[in-house]
Design a protein around this motif. Structure first.
Motif, PDB file in Angstrom:
ATOM      1  N   TYR A 300       0.831  -1.212   0.000  1.00  0.00           N
ATOM      2  CA  TYR A 300       0.000   0.000   0.000  1.00  0.00           C
ATOM      3  C   TYR A 300       0.862   1.257   0.000  1.00  0.00           C
ATOM      4  CZ  TYR A 300      -4.030  -2.883   1.353  1.00  0.00           C
ATOM      5  OH  TYR A 300      -5.030  -3.813   1.403  1.00  0.00           O
ATOM      6  N   PRO A 301       0.360   2.306  -0.650  1.00  0.00           N
ATOM      7  CA  PRO A 301      -0.809   2.352  -1.526  1.00  0.00           C
ATOM      8  C   PRO A 301      -0.499   1.803  -2.914  1.00  0.00           C
ATOM      9  CG  PRO A 301       0.150   4.532  -1.351  1.00  0.00           C
ATOM     10  CD  PRO A 301       0.943   3.655  -0.432  1.00  0.00           C
ATOM     11  N   TYR A 302      -1.454   1.049  -3.462  1.00  0.00           N
ATOM     12  CA  TYR A 302      -1.335   0.532  -4.815  1.00  0.00           C
ATOM     13  C   TYR A 302      -1.970   1.535  -5.782  1.00  0.00           C
ATOM     14  CZ  TYR A 302      -0.459  -3.982  -2.551  1.00  0.00           C
ATOM     15  OH  TYR A 302       0.065  -5.003  -1.792  1.00  0.00           O
ATOM     16  N   ASN A 303      -1.417   1.599  -6.979  1.00  0.00           N
ATOM     17  CA  ASN A 303      -2.016   2.425  -8.023  1.00  0.00           C
ATOM     18  C   ASN A 303      -2.535   1.522  -9.129  1.00  0.00           C
ATOM     19  OD1 ASN A 303      -1.309   3.926 -10.918  1.00  0.00           O
ATOM     20  ND2 ASN A 303      -2.347   5.237  -9.432  1.00  0.00           N
ATOM     21  N   LEU A 304      -3.739   1.829  -9.623  1.00  0.00           N
ATOM     22  CA  LEU A 304      -4.388   1.021 -10.650  1.00  0.00           C
ATOM     23  C   LEU A 304      -4.537   1.813 -11.937  1.00  0.00           C
ATOM     24  CD1 LEU A 304      -7.296  -0.564  -8.563  1.00  0.00           C
ATOM     25  CD2 LEU A 304      -4.981  -1.448  -8.921  1.00  0.00           C
ATOM     26  N   GLN A 305      -4.175   1.177 -13.045  1.00  0.00           N
ATOM     27  CA  GLN A 305      -4.400   1.770 -14.352  1.00  0.00           C
ATOM     28  C   GLN A 305      -4.945   0.710 -15.298  1.00  0.00           C
ATOM     29  OE1 GLN A 305      -0.920   3.711 -15.863  1.00  0.00           O
ATOM     30  NE2 GLN A 305      -0.906   5.270 -14.261  1.00  0.00           N
ATOM     31  N   VAL A 306      -5.730   1.168 -16.253  1.00  0.00           N
ATOM     32  CA  VAL A 306      -6.263   0.318 -17.312  1.00  0.00           C
ATOM     33  C   VAL A 306      -5.684   0.803 -18.630  1.00  0.00           C
ATOM     34  CG1 VAL A 306      -8.343  -0.285 -18.595  1.00  0.00           C
ATOM     35  CG2 VAL A 306      -8.368  -0.333 -16.106  1.00  0.00           C
ATOM     36  N   HIS A 307      -5.198  -0.132 -19.441  1.00  0.00           N
ATOM     37  CA  HIS A 307      -4.582   0.181 -20.726  1.00  0.00           C
ATOM     38  C   HIS A 307      -5.443  -0.394 -21.848  1.00  0.00           C
ATOM     39  CE1 HIS A 307      -0.917  -0.393 -23.620  1.00  0.00           C
ATOM     40  NE2 HIS A 307      -1.557   0.734 -23.872  1.00  0.00           N
ATOM     41  N   TYR A 308      -5.843   0.469 -22.763  1.00  0.00           N
ATOM     42  CA  TYR A 308      -6.636   0.036 -23.925  1.00  0.00           C
ATOM     43  C   TYR A 308      -5.656  -0.454 -24.983  1.00  0.00           C
ATOM     44  CZ  TYR A 308     -11.025   0.286 -26.610  1.00  0.00           C
ATOM     45  OH  TYR A 308     -12.172   0.001 -27.304  1.00  0.00           O
ATOM     46  N   TYR A 309      -5.207  -1.695 -24.833  1.00  0.00           N
ATOM     47  CA  TYR A 309      -4.098  -2.202 -25.641  1.00  0.00           C
ATOM     48  C   TYR A 309      -4.477  -2.327 -27.111  1.00  0.00           C
ATOM     49  CZ  TYR A 309      -0.251  -5.141 -27.168  1.00  0.00           C
ATOM     50  OH  TYR A 309       0.849  -5.640 -27.831  1.00  0.00           O
ATOM     51  N   ALA A 310      -5.680  -2.835 -27.393  1.00  0.00           N
ATOM     52  CA  ALA A 310      -6.123  -2.988 -28.780  1.00  0.00           C
ATOM     53  C   ALA A 310      -7.624  -2.751 -28.843  1.00  0.00           C
ATOM     54  CB  ALA A 310      -5.779  -4.372 -29.322  1.00  0.00           C
ATOM     55  N   GLY A 351      -6.655   5.632  -9.966  1.00  0.00           N
ATOM     56  CA  GLY A 351      -6.338   6.129  -8.638  1.00  0.00           C
ATOM     57  C   GLY A 351      -5.644   5.111  -7.759  1.00  0.00           C
ATOM     58  N   ASP A 352      -5.483   5.479  -6.515  1.00  0.00           N
ATOM     59  CA  ASP A 352      -4.759   4.674  -5.539  1.00  0.00           C
ATOM     60  C   ASP A 352      -5.710   3.862  -4.670  1.00  0.00           C
ATOM     61  OD1 ASP A 352      -2.126   7.106  -4.805  1.00  0.00           O
ATOM     62  OD2 ASP A 352      -2.437   5.782  -6.515  1.00  0.00           O
ATOM     63  N   VAL A 353      -5.219   2.748  -4.190  1.00  0.00           N
ATOM     64  CA  VAL A 353      -5.900   1.934  -3.192  1.00  0.00           C
ATOM     65  C   VAL A 353      -5.131   2.108  -1.900  1.00  0.00           C
ATOM     66  CG1 VAL A 353      -6.678  -0.368  -2.554  1.00  0.00           C
ATOM     67  CG2 VAL A 353      -6.633   0.309  -4.958  1.00  0.00           C
ATOM     68  N   LEU A 354      -5.732   2.781  -0.951  1.00  0.00           N
ATOM     69  CA  LEU A 354      -5.032   3.203   0.259  1.00  0.00           C
ATOM     70  C   LEU A 354      -5.156   2.196   1.385  1.00  0.00           C
ATOM     71  CD1 LEU A 354      -6.160   6.936   0.204  1.00  0.00           C
ATOM     72  CD2 LEU A 354      -4.040   5.974  -0.694  1.00  0.00           C
TER      73      LEU A 354
END
Length: 354
Positions: A300-310, A351-354
């Motif tokens: 913690y804290p983790y950060n989350l991202q989503v990637h639109y790869y294709a 965002g972050d996961v706290l």
């Protein structure tokens, strides 16, 4: 009582899924964590990276704190294009930012009216409604239930309904939903597109069983027997899961997770130095794509991202990352982070996961 969502289905949703609001599991972190380390920042992501057109304008206004102006622009777009889903999303975002939760629920609920026979749109609307807490939770259960009836061949149809029921305090019913999902033959679905989904569903079942046992300890023998029948185990250790699902079949969307130490997990490097791993790289639609930390999380804290790869042929992508945290004793905490992404190769920072 309840918010008057602009949907033909609201009366049934309230009648069939009425639960005491006191039992709703809130999207808040478990107690007792230590947050003493600053996170190593990932690359900065801004609205221009993922959005375009009217949605970009409105998301920029929200980013700059111009909530009232964003709401005005969103209303004008919604009135000009009443069947445009992204206009509904933009309006919902603006209403949420202005703390009009009931208005946001009406907006997201209208997606169900526009596309009552499309399971993907029902699940997308449900993910938005569920993020509004108890105001949208009951309608989310109903739309997830109907999406499962329409597309039982999608793992998300079972998972999303089960966890919505679990959040509403209906542990046994949530178990029943996952039980039925696990009994399907996923190897034949979409030429093996859902490889590994049995592992995900069995772990989900173990989490639901832990919550059910905590709520009704006198039924332990029954719960364990039902787990054994499905080859699942009771989840009895702390864990943290990030579960990505999306609502298009030919698009490749990827989950990226960073921890406090700057370690980065994604499809080419699936583990974090602080612990946890990405199970599978799902490349052809829907998910679930799961990152799990089994044992006490230390990143913690983790950060989350989503990637639109294709992007594929389906245009914009839409879905959510569900965060499920377990204390090891049947107490679970949830957070729902829906997203829309319009540009190929774009990133969305959730965002972050706290």
């Amino acid at each position: 009582e309840g918010v008057q969502v602009r949907s033909r289905e609201l009366p049934n949703a309230l009648a069939e899924n009425d639960v005491p609001l006191a039992r709703m599991r809130l999207a808040k972190p478990l107690e007792g964590r230590r947050r003493t380390r600053p996170r190593t920042q990932p690359p900065l992501r801004v609205p221009q990276d993922a959005y375009q057109g009217n949605l970009l304008t409105i998301m920029n206004l929200l980013e700059w704190g111009h909530v009232a102006e964003a709401k005005q622009v969103a209303w004008r777009w919604r009135e000009a294009e009443p069947t445009e889903v992204l206009a509904v999303v933009a309006l919902g975002e603006a209403l949420e930012a202005s703390e009009d939760v009931e208005g946001a629920a009406r907006a997201y609920g209208s997606i169900i009216d526009m596309y009552p026979d499309r399971a993907d749109m029902r699940r997308f609307a449900g993910s938005r409604l569920e993020g509004l807490g108890s105001v949208g939770g009951r309608l989310a259960i109903d739309t997830y239930r109907r999406a499962r009836q329409q597309r039982p061949d999608h793992p998300s149809s079972h998972r999303l309904l089960a966890f919505a029921l679990l959040r509403a305090g209906r542990e046994e019913r949530a178990f029943d939903v996952l039980d039925a999902g696990l009994r399907r033959d996923w190897s034949a679905a979409f030429s093996g597109a859902f490889v590994g989904v049995e592992k995900v569903l069995r772990e989900d079942l173990g989490l639901v069983a832990a919550a059910w046992l905590a709520a009704e300890p006198g039924r332990e023998a029954e719960i364990r027997d039902r787990l054994d029948q499905l080859g699942a185990e009771l989840e009895s250790t702390p864990s943290l899961r990030f579960v990505l699902t999306w609502e298009t079949g030919a698009n490749d969307v990827d989950l990226h997770v960073r921890d406090v130490y700057g370690s980065h997990a994604y499809y080419e490097s699936r583990g974090l130095r602080s612990g946890g791993a990405l199970y599978y790289d799902v490349t052809n639609g829907y998910g679930p794509e799961v990152f799990a930390v089994i044992g006490e999380p230390t990143g913690y804290p983790y950060n989350l991202q989503v990637h639109y790869y294709a992007r594929g042929p389906n245009g914009y992508g839409m879905g959510k990352v569900q965060i499920v945290e377990h204390d090891g004793q049947g107490r679970l905490s949830f957070d729902e982070r829906p997203f829309v992404v319009m540009k190929d190769r774009a990133f969305i920072d959730l965002g972050d996961v706290l």
